[in-house]
Design a protein around this motif. Structure first.
Motif, PDB file in Angstrom:
ATOM      1  N   GLN A  29       0.798  -1.236   0.007  1.00  0.00           N
ATOM      2  CA  GLN A  29       0.241   0.152   0.123  1.00  0.00           C
ATOM      3  C   GLN A  29       0.927   1.156   0.068  1.00  0.00           C
ATOM      4  OE1 GLN A  29      -2.581  -0.614   3.287  1.00  0.00           O
ATOM      5  NE2 GLN A  29      -4.344  -0.894   2.092  1.00  0.00           N
ATOM      6  N   LEU A  30       1.897   1.323   0.935  1.00  0.00           N
ATOM      7  CA  LEU A  30       2.802   2.367   1.029  1.00  0.00           C
ATOM      8  C   LEU A  30       3.703   2.578  -0.421  1.00  0.00           C
ATOM      9  CD1 LEU A  30       4.079   1.907   4.499  1.00  0.00           C
ATOM     10  CD2 LEU A  30       2.547   3.707   3.556  1.00  0.00           C
ATOM     11  N   VAL A  31       4.093   1.619  -0.992  1.00  0.00           N
ATOM     12  CA  VAL A  31       4.823   1.670  -2.124  1.00  0.00           C
ATOM     13  C   VAL A  31       4.257   2.262  -3.291  1.00  0.00           C
ATOM     14  CG1 VAL A  31       6.184   0.228  -3.840  1.00  0.00           C
ATOM     15  CG2 VAL A  31       6.770  -0.006  -1.341  1.00  0.00           C
ATOM     16  N   ASN A  32       2.977   1.494  -3.556  1.00  0.00           N
ATOM     17  CA  ASN A  32       2.131   1.642  -4.682  1.00  0.00           C
ATOM     18  C   ASN A  32       1.211   3.101  -4.597  1.00  0.00           C
ATOM     19  OD1 ASN A  32       2.883  -0.628  -5.888  1.00  0.00           O
ATOM     20  ND2 ASN A  32       1.426  -1.798  -4.799  1.00  0.00           N
ATOM     21  N   CYS A  34       2.013   5.852  -2.770  1.00  0.00           N
ATOM     22  CA  CYS A  34       2.567   7.540  -2.590  1.00  0.00           C
ATOM     23  C   CYS A  34       2.753   8.120  -3.944  1.00  0.00           C
ATOM     24  CB  CYS A  34       3.718   7.036  -1.805  1.00  0.00           C
ATOM     25  SG  CYS A  34       4.972   8.897  -1.815  1.00  0.00           S
ATOM     26  N   PRO A  35       2.198   9.083  -4.279  1.00  0.00           N
ATOM     27  CA  PRO A  35       2.254   9.793  -5.562  1.00  0.00           C
ATOM     28  C   PRO A  35       3.646  10.446  -5.773  1.00  0.00           C
ATOM     29  CG  PRO A  35       0.969  11.225  -4.021  1.00  0.00           C
ATOM     30  CD  PRO A  35       1.277   9.988  -3.403  1.00  0.00           C
ATOM     31  N   ALA A  36       4.583  10.434  -4.793  1.00  0.00           N
ATOM     32  CA  ALA A  36       5.608  10.861  -5.072  1.00  0.00           C
ATOM     33  C   ALA A  36       6.911   9.708  -5.094  1.00  0.00           C
ATOM     34  CB  ALA A  36       6.252  11.730  -3.777  1.00  0.00           C
ATOM     35  N   GLY A  37       6.302   8.616  -5.194  1.00  0.00           N
ATOM     36  CA  GLY A  37       7.234   7.139  -5.036  1.00  0.00           C
ATOM     37  C   GLY A  37       8.239   7.317  -3.922  1.00  0.00           C
ATOM     38  N   LEU A  38       7.760   7.698  -2.720  1.00  0.00           N
ATOM     39  CA  LEU A  38       9.106   7.750  -1.816  1.00  0.00           C
ATOM     40  C   LEU A  38       9.303   6.609  -1.175  1.00  0.00           C
ATOM     41  CD1 LEU A  38       8.049  11.334  -0.128  1.00  0.00           C
ATOM     42  CD2 LEU A  38       9.823  10.719  -2.018  1.00  0.00           C
ATOM     43  N   PHE A  39       8.289   5.564  -0.781  1.00  0.00           N
ATOM     44  CA  PHE A  39       8.396   4.338  -0.272  1.00  0.00           C
ATOM     45  C   PHE A  39       8.878   3.261  -1.456  1.00  0.00           C
ATOM     46  CE2 PHE A  39       5.196   6.651   2.023  1.00  0.00           C
ATOM     47  CZ  PHE A  39       5.710   6.301   3.410  1.00  0.00           C
ATOM     48  N   ARG A  40       9.959   2.620  -0.869  1.00  0.00           N
ATOM     49  CA  ARG A  40      10.601   1.667  -1.763  1.00  0.00           C
ATOM     50  C   ARG A  40      10.865   0.402  -0.877  1.00  0.00           C
ATOM     51  NH1 ARG A  40      13.534   4.990  -6.469  1.00  0.00           N
ATOM     52  NH2 ARG A  40      11.862   6.475  -6.342  1.00  0.00           N
ATOM     53  N   TYR A  41      11.044  -0.640  -1.587  1.00  0.00           N
ATOM     54  CA  TYR A  41      11.608  -1.877  -1.161  1.00  0.00           C
ATOM     55  C   TYR A  41      12.858  -2.065  -1.062  1.00  0.00           C
ATOM     56  CZ  TYR A  41       6.744  -3.747  -1.985  1.00  0.00           C
ATOM     57  OH  TYR A  41       5.419  -4.085  -1.874  1.00  0.00           O
TER      58      TYR A  41
END
Length: 86
Positions: A29-32, A34-41
């Motif tokens: 949910q966080l990775v997909n 975030c509109p700024a793409g800040l969360f990453r695996y």
């Protein structure tokens, strides 16, 4: 035509911190979301967040339950994004 004069001053301390223990669904949910793409695996399947580019939209807070983020607050006064128009 009006011109935008947005300003961004990155904070030095994080204002978004994911919880230590997240399941795969919460991470997705966080990775997909975030509109700024800040969360990453991370390489080991963990999660990282680059708070410097945060738009302060609150999407991560709205997508998740209260236990998903250990901390979310606006950056300290004078930091983060300042939207200006005109």
């Amino acid at each position: 035509m009006p011109v935008t004069h947005n300003r961004y001053r990155p904070a030095t301390t994080p204002h978004i911190i994911p919880a230590e223990e997240l399941d795969a669904g919460q991470k997705a949910q966080l990775v997909n979301g975030c509109p700024a793409g800040l969360f990453r695996y991370t390489a080991d399947g963990g999660l990282t967040v680059d708070f410097h580019g945060c738009l302060e939209c609150g999407t991560c807070r709205l997508l998740c339950d209260p236990d998903t983020l250990a901390r979310w607050q606006y950056p300290a006064s004078g930091f983060g994004i300042v939207y200006r128009f005109g």
